[in-house]
Enzyme design. Structure first.
Site, short mmCIF file in Angstrom:
data_model
loop_
_atom_site.label_atom_id
_atom_site.label_comp_id
_atom_site.label_asym_id
_atom_site.label_seq_id
_atom_site.Cartn_x
_atom_site.Cartn_y
_atom_site.Cartn_z
CB THR A 198 -28.95 -7.90 8.25
OG1 THR A 198 -29.88 -8.52 9.56
CG2 THR A 198 -29.86 -7.48 7.23
CG ASN A 238 -0.51 -0.38 2.65
OD1 ASN A 238 0.16 -1.48 2.66
ND2 ASN A 238 -0.29 0.55 3.52
CB ALA A 287 -15.71 -2.27 -2.33
CD GLN A 322 -3.46 -0.24 -1.86
OE1 GLN A 322 -3.84 0.27 -2.78
NE2 GLN A 322 -4.09 0.33 -0.80
CB CYS A 354 -2.22 3.50 9.11
SG CYS A 354 -3.39 2.62 8.21
#
Ligand SMILES: Cc1ncc(COP(=O)(O)O)c(C=O)c1O
Length: 393
Positions: free
Chosen positions: A238, A152, A201, A180, A325
């Site tokens: 769900t 990344n 996604a 990535q 990060c």
């Protein structure tokens, strides 16, 4: 604002948003219910599963929808750790994994699993001899491996095919964090026999908070998230119908771009050529033959990345220092350390991420902004500019 932080996240494509909206409005039904609207939601989820499966060459049944990339990697790793057991099971990984792999593996080490982290060369690619030796050492007692497909921070593509073959030959399960890579370069589980693969996604113009754990048919798996038994009891909860439909649409569009060989490589090349040609003391980092087409990791001799980030933000360019990060922290990242960067080089490095939405005009305007920002910072700092342009291998 010129957005050059596509490794951190990408904007939704308009077609993705359009595909999602009905499922946030009238298509709100619980996909597990029995009436018409619920059946429609189930059908839409099934279609999305087929589209994601097509993107990575999987069977739809091998696709498990999750709440994002971090959840996918944690599901795979925590299951594998349980499966192999800490008495003899060894964990073999690389020194440059994303925190969503590093951190769970740290917790395994804390409770007694032997962990081997194979290093990388100066270009940021896995040292195969170290990886092989670690796998050989795990042959007897068993264990599992996790190697990222592409990094990344640097965009460097790892030798996953070789690593997977070695792991398999030593009888070890293989997980890859392909977060990535998927949607940006061809990734096909029919050609590369990984057991588990994680994808997300939002790295290829889908929504945030939705991802996939690919589980090869025949691989044992027990869920981390238990409850109502959704996703064939592999990930309860769900379903996020709109998110899953958005992921499916993003996968379909990514597959079409890959087939048409559309990628931001030319835009990145123009950006790098201008920056390297017009700014002194720039190093292009990472193995130049094995890079994602949209990542550019550059060091600016004598310039603090933190200062450059502020100036670039003022000039309307959004990019990042190392991984998202790590932003705000002054220490070199673990990836930069593993690649042998000096502290000074690490602190002067920026990551630029291009996507299929980045235009040539934006790339050139961003390069101009970089030139201005570097000149200003060097004036203020009165620092040296580094004598030559250097490409690291
Ligand atoms: C290589 C890699 N792995 C894992 C993740 C985590 O994915 P997510 O943001 O979907 O949780 C990221 C995202 O930054 C990443 O780049």
């Amino acid at each position: 604002m010129i957005y050059l932080d596509a490794n951190a996240t990408t904007p939704l494509l308009p077609e993705v948003l359009d595909a999602m909206l009905p499922w946030l409005r009238e298509g709100f039904h619980n996909p597990s219910a029995s009436y018409g609207g619920a059946k429609e939601a189930r059908r839409a989820i099934g279609e999305a599963r087929e589209k994601v499966a097509a993107l990575v060459g999987a069977d739809p049944d091998e696709i498990v929808f999750t709440g994002g990339g971090t959840e996918s990697t944690n599901m795979a790793l925590k299951w594998l750790a349980r499966l192999v057991g800490r008495k003899t099971g060894k964990v073999v990984t690389s020194a440059i994994e994303h925190s969503s792999v590093l951190r769970p593996i740290e917790t395994f080490a804390d409770v007694g699993y032997p962990v081997a982290r194979a290093g990388v060369d100066g270009g940021g690619r896995l040292r195969m001899e170290e990886f092989q030796a670690a796998c050989e050492a795990a042959r007897e007692g068993g264990g599992f491996t996790s190697v990222m497909w592409a990094n990344n921070e640097t965009g460097v593509i790892q030798p996953v095919a070789e690593a997977c073959a070695i792991a398999k030959e030593c009888g070890l399960a293989f997980h890859t964090d392909a977060i990535q890579a998927v949607g940006k370069i061809p990734v096909n589980v029919r050609e590369l026999p990984v057991d588990f693969l994680s994808l997300s996604a939002h790295k290829f113009h889908g929504p945030k908070g939705v991802g996939v754990l690919y589980i090869r048919s025949g691989c044992r798996f027990e869920p981390m998230v238990r409850g109502g038994g959704q996703e064939q009891d592999r990930r309860s909860g769900t379903e996020n119908t709109a998110g899953i439909v958005g992921l499916g649409k993003a996968a379909e569009l990514a597959l079409a771009r890959l087939a048409a060989k559309e990628h931001p490589g030319a835009v990145r090349a123009a950006f790098e050529a201008k920056v390297v040609g017009e700014v002194e003391g720039v190093t292009v980092n990472g193995d130049l033959l094995h890079r994602l087409p949209g990542t550019s990791h550059l060091s600016f001799g004598g310039c603090e990345a933190a200062g450059l980030l502020i100036l670039l933000d003022d000039l309307g360019v959004a990019c990042s220092a190392g991984s998202a990060c790590m932003t705000g922290k002054q220490q070199p990242s673990h990836v930069q350390k593993a690649m042998g960067f000096s502290d000074a080089k690490a602190k002067s490095s920026l990551r630029f991420g291009f996507s299929c939405l980045t235009t040539m005009d934006e790339a050139l305007a961003a390069a101009e902004a970089v030139k201005k920002a570097v000149a200003k910072l060097r004036r203020v700092q009165g620092g040296s500019t580094g004598p030559v342009v250097v490409y690291s291998a």
